[in-house]
Design a protein around this motif. Structure first.
Motif, PDB file in Angstrom:
ATOM      1  N   ASN A   1     -80.811  26.762 -79.763  1.00 25.67           N
ATOM      2  CA  ASN A   1     -80.967  28.207 -79.710  1.00 25.67           C
ATOM      3  C   ASN A   1     -79.850  28.814 -78.851  1.00 25.67           C
ATOM      4  O   ASN A   1     -78.986  28.104 -78.332  1.00 25.67           O
ATOM      5  N   ARG A   2     -79.881  30.114 -78.668  1.00 27.62           N
ATOM      6  CA  ARG A   2     -78.900  30.820 -77.855  1.00 27.62           C
ATOM      7  C   ARG A   2     -79.619  31.471 -76.664  1.00 27.62           C
ATOM      8  O   ARG A   2     -80.820  31.739 -76.742  1.00 27.62           O
ATOM      9  N   PRO A   3     -78.917  31.740 -75.607  1.00 25.04           N
ATOM     10  CA  PRO A   3     -79.526  32.510 -74.519  1.00 25.04           C
ATOM     11  C   PRO A   3     -80.065  33.838 -75.051  1.00 25.04           C
ATOM     12  O   PRO A   3     -79.382  34.547 -75.799  1.00 25.04           O
ATOM     13  N   GLY A   4     -81.305  34.140 -74.692  1.00 29.11           N
ATOM     14  CA  GLY A   4     -81.953  35.345 -75.202  1.00 29.11           C
ATOM     15  C   GLY A   4     -82.683  35.107 -76.509  1.00 29.11           C
ATOM     16  O   GLY A   4     -83.304  36.030 -77.055  1.00 29.11           O
ATOM     17  N   GLY A   5     -82.639  33.872 -77.013  1.00 29.58           N
ATOM     18  CA  GLY A   5     -83.309  33.552 -78.269  1.00 29.58           C
ATOM     19  C   GLY A   5     -84.811  33.392 -78.102  1.00 29.58           C
ATOM     20  O   GLY A   5     -85.373  33.497 -77.007  1.00 29.58           O
ATOM     21  N   GLU A   6     -85.480  33.100 -79.201  1.00 27.68           N
ATOM     22  CA  GLU A   6     -86.938  33.006 -79.210  1.00 27.68           C
ATOM     23  C   GLU A   6     -87.374  31.814 -80.060  1.00 27.68           C
ATOM     24  O   GLU A   6     -86.770  31.512 -81.092  1.00 27.68           O
ATOM     25  N   VAL A   7     -88.428  31.150 -79.590  1.00 22.86           N
ATOM     26  CA  VAL A   7     -89.058  30.056 -80.350  1.00 22.86           C
ATOM     27  C   VAL A   7     -90.526  30.423 -80.535  1.00 22.86           C
ATOM     28  O   VAL A   7     -91.220  30.726 -79.564  1.00 22.86           O
ATOM     29  N   LEU A   8     -91.000  30.386 -81.779  1.00 20.09           N
ATOM     30  CA  LEU A   8     -92.379  30.752 -82.088  1.00 20.09           C
ATOM     31  C   LEU A   8     -93.118  29.524 -82.628  1.00 20.09           C
ATOM     32  O   LEU A   8     -92.664  28.875 -83.566  1.00 20.09           O
ATOM     33  N   LEU A   9     -94.265  29.212 -82.014  1.00 21.26           N
ATOM     34  CA  LEU A   9     -95.127  28.115 -82.451  1.00 21.26           C
ATOM     35  C   LEU A   9     -96.383  28.731 -83.068  1.00 21.26           C
ATOM     36  O   LEU A   9     -97.106  29.482 -82.394  1.00 21.26           O
ATOM     37  N   GLU A  10     -96.637  28.417 -84.342  1.00 23.66           N
ATOM     38  CA  GLU A  10     -97.783  28.992 -85.050  1.00 23.66           C
ATOM     39  C   GLU A  10     -98.686  27.888 -85.578  1.00 23.66           C
ATOM     40  O   GLU A  10     -98.246  26.761 -85.837  1.00 23.66           O
ATOM     41  N   ALA A  11     -99.971  28.248 -85.750  1.00 23.86           N
ATOM     42  CA  ALA A  11    -100.940  27.370 -86.411  1.00 23.86           C
ATOM     43  C   ALA A  11    -101.716  28.210 -87.410  1.00 23.86           C
ATOM     44  O   ALA A  11    -102.284  29.244 -87.031  1.00 23.86           O
TER      45      ALA A  11
ATOM     46  N   ILE B   1     -96.263  25.433 -87.454  1.00 25.08           N
ATOM     47  CA  ILE B   1     -94.944  25.969 -87.803  1.00 25.08           C
ATOM     48  C   ILE B   1     -94.154  26.247 -86.524  1.00 25.08           C
ATOM     49  O   ILE B   1     -94.659  26.911 -85.611  1.00 25.08           O
ATOM     50  N   VAL B   2     -92.934  25.708 -86.452  1.00 25.25           N
ATOM     51  CA  VAL B   2     -92.027  25.989 -85.335  1.00 25.25           C
ATOM     52  C   VAL B   2     -90.801  26.673 -85.904  1.00 25.25           C
ATOM     53  O   VAL B   2     -90.095  26.109 -86.750  1.00 25.25           O
TER      54      VAL B   2
ATOM     55  N   GLY C   1     -99.762  13.781 -94.376  1.00 23.77           N
ATOM     56  CA  GLY C   1     -99.210  15.122 -94.506  1.00 23.77           C
ATOM     57  C   GLY C   1     -97.745  15.126 -94.877  1.00 23.77           C
ATOM     58  O   GLY C   1     -97.169  14.097 -95.235  1.00 23.77           O
ATOM     59  N   THR C   2     -97.147  16.303 -94.762  1.00 19.39           N
ATOM     60  CA  THR C   2     -95.736  16.475 -95.117  1.00 19.39           C
ATOM     61  C   THR C   2     -95.049  17.344 -94.071  1.00 19.39           C
ATOM     62  O   THR C   2     -95.702  18.061 -93.303  1.00 19.39           O
ATOM     63  N   ILE C   3     -93.721  17.281 -94.080  1.00 17.97           N
ATOM     64  CA  ILE C   3     -92.913  18.137 -93.207  1.00 17.97           C
ATOM     65  C   ILE C   3     -91.790  18.737 -94.036  1.00 17.97           C
ATOM     66  O   ILE C   3     -91.204  18.064 -94.884  1.00 17.97           O
ATOM     67  N   ALA C   4     -91.516  20.026 -93.836  1.00 16.98           N
ATOM     68  CA  ALA C   4     -90.476  20.709 -94.590  1.00 16.98           C
ATOM     69  C   ALA C   4     -89.645  21.548 -93.628  1.00 16.98           C
ATOM     70  O   ALA C   4     -90.175  22.167 -92.707  1.00 16.98           O
ATOM     71  N   LEU C   5     -88.332  21.560 -93.859  1.00 12.89           N
ATOM     72  CA  LEU C   5     -87.417  22.305 -92.993  1.00 12.89           C
ATOM     73  C   LEU C   5     -86.551  23.216 -93.834  1.00 12.89           C
ATOM     74  O   LEU C   5     -85.972  22.798 -94.845  1.00 12.89           O
ATOM     75  N   THR C   6     -86.470  24.491 -93.415  1.00  7.09           N
ATOM     76  CA  THR C   6     -85.550  25.443 -94.026  1.00  7.09           C
ATOM     77  C   THR C   6     -84.706  26.052 -92.919  1.00  7.09           C
ATOM     78  O   THR C   6     -85.185  26.227 -91.787  1.00  7.09           O
ATOM     79  N   SER C   7     -83.452  26.349 -93.228  1.00  4.51           N
ATOM     80  CA  SER C   7     -82.572  26.866 -92.190  1.00  4.51           C
ATOM     81  C   SER C   7     -81.453  27.684 -92.804  1.00  4.51           C
ATOM     82  O   SER C   7     -81.052  27.437 -93.956  1.00  4.51           O
TER      83      SER C   7
ATOM     84  N   ALA D   1     -78.676  31.951 -88.368  1.00  2.00           N
ATOM     85  CA  ALA D   1     -79.864  32.813 -88.359  1.00  2.00           C
ATOM     86  C   ALA D   1     -81.119  32.110 -87.870  1.00  2.00           C
ATOM     87  O   ALA D   1     -82.097  32.757 -87.540  1.00  2.00           O
ATOM     88  N   GLY D   2     -81.135  30.786 -87.826  1.00  2.00           N
ATOM     89  CA  GLY D   2     -82.304  30.095 -87.308  1.00  2.00           C
ATOM     90  C   GLY D   2     -82.875  29.055 -88.259  1.00  2.00           C
ATOM     91  O   GLY D   2     -82.406  28.883 -89.393  1.00  2.00           O
ATOM     92  N   THR D   3     -83.926  28.386 -87.772  1.00  2.00           N
ATOM     93  CA  THR D   3     -84.533  27.261 -88.492  1.00  2.00           C
ATOM     94  C   THR D   3     -86.053  27.407 -88.449  1.00  2.00           C
ATOM     95  O   THR D   3     -86.619  27.902 -87.472  1.00  2.00           O
ATOM     96  N   ARG D   4     -86.704  26.917 -89.518  1.00  2.00           N
ATOM     97  CA  ARG D   4     -88.170  26.948 -89.593  1.00  2.00           C
ATOM     98  C   ARG D   4     -88.633  25.588 -90.101  1.00  2.00           C
ATOM     99  O   ARG D   4     -88.181  25.117 -91.158  1.00  2.00           O
ATOM    100  N   VAL D   5     -89.533  24.954 -89.335  1.00  2.00           N
ATOM    101  CA  VAL D   5     -90.079  23.644 -89.708  1.00  2.00           C
ATOM    102  C   VAL D   5     -91.592  23.784 -89.848  1.00  2.00           C
ATOM    103  O   VAL D   5     -92.261  24.292 -88.947  1.00  2.00           O
ATOM    104  N   THR D   6     -92.121  23.320 -90.993  1.00  2.00           N
ATOM    105  CA  THR D   6     -93.565  23.402 -91.264  1.00  2.00           C
ATOM    106  C   THR D   6     -94.138  22.004 -91.405  1.00  2.00           C
ATOM    107  O   THR D   6     -93.683  21.212 -92.241  1.00  2.00           O
TER     108      THR D   6
END
Length: 533
Positions: A433-443, A454-455, A505-511, A515-520
């Motif tokens: 990430n970059r300084p000032g960035g954000e990481v969101l953890l969802e369920a 989801i991260v 289960g499964t894991i999927a990554l889009t990026s 602009a960022g990355t999303r892993v489910t």
């Protein structure tokens, strides 16, 4: 007195019976009328023609066959049978020659032209009728439309020729055999496969297929059993003898059972293809795969052993570094010693984490890892994971956020391994990430009842090329925006995939680069346990 020439029957009666004579005279018109009725109502074409090729009489059936409204129109418009009716004008000459020589024409098929120009096939018979004078002679005959029969025979001949071509030139062996195991037909490919020069030679040489062809006893009986149950066999692989040389080869068969109109079995038809080379290649591939798998297991055992061996001195290094930093035996003296010890401790912990990842991945690949499952609350686990990453995120100036749904079920899982997955994903999201960035953890609970973790981050992202490689072990993904080489050896995401797949289960990554990355991470519905349970 008796009149001259008059004859009488015994008993004084005359041989000439006036009543009979009158009856015969009356019967002749009736007989002629019957013949005319038959002529006009017959379903086959009937005609009388002159020697020079004119129709003298024709019936309605012949007019219909040739496309005319009636006999009169046919006679008026067809002034020359040879030119107006027959496609081959010479046919009439041959017909006349045959009739004058033999007196009759046996049923013969030829082509004629209808009034509308359409050409049809007919079967014609004819007979010559002599007159009192040679010029009074004429021909009588019949004509039937046999176009459908001829065209059907032509189609049959084409189909037979096509089948013959396929039979003769097919690269696979084609056969027909009796139920009890006698060879009936064999195409050139099957003849060659068995080492012979001709079909006759093969059919003469082969007596009993079951005894002389299959290497494994009872293989023909298995073939017959499948035929009785299913009416066909597919990819029936067997080791057989090349009949003439007794060389052992492998073949695959596809065949079906042919039944008669009464439903009783008649014979088998099928194809045979030699797969000896394919079989050898498959066995070589299997041997290579077994060798590779054994080498991989040996590698995993080595890595596991090495990891265990290295963890012991590393723990000692980390422990002594922490002990010295605590200064329980007195001050360090120079302040640089503290910086050095901090480097020793952080580097030791980093190396220990890498060894743990290697050890875990080796266990999974070697099939030595087992899940210790229990029902746990995912909300509490996710909160703990965020707390563990707070210090690292604060140093990187990255904000951590948690968004958990209100309807989450309990999750049956190995809590330690799920925690390992989430921490790995959060650590990557912070690191890239970059300084000032954000990481969101969802369920989120899915519609099917399963659970998604989801991260996502708004960091530097990955290129499409890197996205395709992130789950390959020991592949380190870098970026032009990252400062220097990244930590780790590229085991985090591959290990996450192995651990989630162990849970079904499964894991999927889009990026998106820049602009960022999303892993489910998706757990199957059967791992969700309602809280009231």
């Amino acid at each position: 007195m008796k009149k001259t020439g008059e004859r009488h029957m015994p008993g004084g009666r005359s041989n000439e019976d006036p009543s009979r004579a009158g009856t015969a005279q009356a019967a002749r018109p009736m007989e002629e009328e019957s013949y005319r009725a038959i002529f006009e109502t017959a379903h086959i074409g009937l005609y009388r023609s002159s020697r020079d090729g004119r129709f003298l009489m024709v019936n309605q059936a012949l007019a219909d066959i040739l496309g005319y409204e009636g006999p009169e129109q046919l006679r008026q418009e067809c002034t020359s049978v040879a030119m107006d009716i027959y496609v081959d004008p010479e046919w009439r000459s041959l017909l006349v020659e045959t009739l004058e020589k033999e007196g009759r024409l046996e049923p013969t098929v030829c082509q004629v032209r209808r009034r509308d120009g359409r050409i049809i096939w007919v079967r014609e018979t004819a007979r010559m009728v002599e007159g009192d004078e040679p010029q009074d002679g004429y021909f009588v005959g019949t004509i039937e439309d046999v176009t459908q029969q001829v065209e059907a025979m032509q189609r049959l001949r084409v189909a037979e020729a096509s089948y013959r071509s396929l039979f003769e030139h097919a690269r696979e062996g084609i056969y027909r055999s009796t139920i009890d195991g006698r060879q009936l037909r064999a195409n050139p490919a099957l003849v060659k496969l068995n080492g012979y020069d001709s079909e006759e030679e093969l059919l003469t040489a082969v007596g009993d297929i079951a005894e002389e062809w299959y290497v494994e006893p009872g293989r023909r009986e298995e073939f017959k059993r499948l035929m009785e149950e299913h009416g066909e066999v597919e990819n029936f692989v067997s080791e057989i003898y090349r009949h003439r040389t007794r060389e052992r080869i492998w073949v695959t068969e596809n065949a079906h059972l042919v039944r008669g109109a009464d439903g009783n079995p008649l014979y088998y038809e099928g194809t045979v293809r030699e797969i000896t080379d394919e079989r050898a290649a498959e066995e070589a591939l299997l041997a290579a795969r077994r060798s590779a798998e054994e080498a991989n297991r040996a590698k995993s055992r080595f890595l596991a052993g090495m990891s265990h061996e290295l963890r012991t001195p590393l723990n000692a290094i980390i422990g002594f570094a922490e002990l010295i930093l605590s200064e329980i035996y007195g001050p360090l003296g120079n302040a640089r010693y503290r910086d050095y010890l901090e480097d020793i401790r952080s580097s030791g912990r980093l190396l220990l984490n890498l060894l743990n990842d290697i050890l875990d991945l080796s266990k999974v690949e070697a099939g030595m890892m087992e899940l210790v499952e229990r029902d746990m609350n995912p909300r509490g686990l996710l909160q703990d994971c965020l707390r563990m990453l707070e210090g690292r995120a604060r140093t990187a100036q990255v904000e951590l956020r948690l968004d958990v749904g209100t309807d989450l079920p309990l999750l049956r899982c190995d809590e330690r391994r799920v925690r390992q997955i989430v921490i790995n994903l959060l650590a990557n999201a912070v690191k890239y990430n970059r300084p000032g960035g954000e990481v969101l953890l969802e369920a989120r609970r899915r519609d099917d009842g399963g659970l998604d973790l989801i991260v996502s981050d708004n960091g530097i992202g990955l290129s499409n090329e890197d996205v395709a490689r992130v789950f390959q072990p020991f592949v380190q993904i870098g970026s032009e925006e990252s400062d220097g080489p990244s930590e780790g050896v590229g085991l985090g995401l591959p290990l996450c995939r192995e651990l989630i797949e162990m849970h079904g289960g499964t894991i999927a990554l889009t990026s998106t680069l820049g602009a960022g990355t999303r892993v489910t991470v998706s757990f199957p519905a059967e791992r969700s346990i309602p809280e009231e349970a």
